[in-house]
Write a protein that holds these residues in place. Structure first.
Motif, short mmCIF file in Angstrom:
data_model
loop_
_atom_site.label_atom_id
_atom_site.label_comp_id
_atom_site.label_asym_id
_atom_site.label_seq_id
_atom_site.Cartn_x
_atom_site.Cartn_y
_atom_site.Cartn_z
N LYS A 181 4.81 4.63 -10.80
CA LYS A 181 5.87 3.75 -10.89
C LYS A 181 5.04 2.45 -11.06
CE LYS A 181 10.28 5.13 -9.11
NZ LYS A 181 11.14 4.70 -9.71
N ILE A 182 3.89 2.08 -10.17
CA ILE A 182 3.12 0.94 -10.35
C ILE A 182 2.04 0.95 -11.57
CG2 ILE A 182 3.48 0.47 -8.04
CD1 ILE A 182 0.53 1.09 -7.37
N ASN A 183 1.94 2.08 -12.32
CA ASN A 183 1.21 2.21 -13.45
C ASN A 183 1.97 2.29 -14.78
OD1 ASN A 183 -1.40 2.32 -14.30
ND2 ASN A 183 -1.40 4.27 -14.97
N TYR A 209 0.89 -1.27 0.07
CA TYR A 209 0.01 0.04 0.00
C TYR A 209 0.90 1.15 0.02
CZ TYR A 209 -3.46 -3.48 1.37
OH TYR A 209 -4.31 -4.50 1.28
N ARG A 210 0.26 2.35 -0.56
CA ARG A 210 0.84 3.58 -0.42
C ARG A 210 2.26 3.69 -1.27
NH1 ARG A 210 0.03 4.35 5.84
NH2 ARG A 210 -2.11 4.99 5.83
N ILE A 257 2.92 -9.68 -11.01
CA ILE A 257 2.74 -8.68 -10.44
C ILE A 257 1.16 -8.09 -11.28
CG2 ILE A 257 4.09 -7.07 -12.10
CD1 ILE A 257 4.56 -5.29 -9.35
N HIS A 258 0.41 -7.73 -10.16
CA HIS A 258 -0.82 -7.01 -10.44
C HIS A 258 -1.10 -5.57 -9.75
CE1 HIS A 258 -1.53 -11.13 -12.19
NE2 HIS A 258 -1.16 -11.37 -10.99
N THR A 259 -1.47 -4.75 -10.44
CA THR A 259 -1.30 -3.48 -9.74
C THR A 259 -2.50 -2.88 -10.05
OG1 THR A 259 -0.40 -1.95 -11.74
CG2 THR A 259 1.18 -3.13 -10.08
N TRP A 260 -3.06 -1.93 -8.99
CA TRP A 260 -4.57 -1.12 -9.10
C TRP A 260 -3.90 0.26 -8.36
CZ3 TRP A 260 -4.13 -6.27 -7.20
CH2 TRP A 260 -4.98 -7.21 -8.01
#
Length: 89
Positions: A37-39, A31-32, A85-88
């Motif tokens: 970067k995670i997109n 989290y946070r 890895i899966h990002t939201w």
């Protein structure tokens, strides 16, 4: 058919062959994180590739998909297993 529990083999194939279990399965919920970067599909692909190299794993293929309006899924197929890895954001 193999059934594993805490690195122990509970049953084996009918031919009596036993397999050794030498890896760990890690599931992380973070989290946070830095949303940019995670997109970033390219950043995540490079990160998976670096992680595999640090683990001395053999990368067979690396696939990814960027979702709209945000989010990325990336999978490194390894000779030994896989990393995903899966990002939201």
């Amino acid at each position: 058919m193999e059934i594993y529990k805490k690195n122990q083999i509970l049953s084996s194939f009918s031919n009596g062959q036993k397999l050794s279990h030498q890896s760990k399965h890690c599931l992380l919920e973070l989290y946070r994180c830095d949303c940019e970067k995670i997109n970033d599909e390219s950043f995540l692909r490079c990160t998976l590739n670096r992680a595999a190299k640090l683990a001395n794993a053999t990368v067979l293929n690396l696939i990814s998909n960027k979702f709209e309006p945000q989010g990325v899924t990336a999978i490194a197929l390894l000779a030994e297993s896989h990393i995903s890895i899966h990002t939201w954001p």
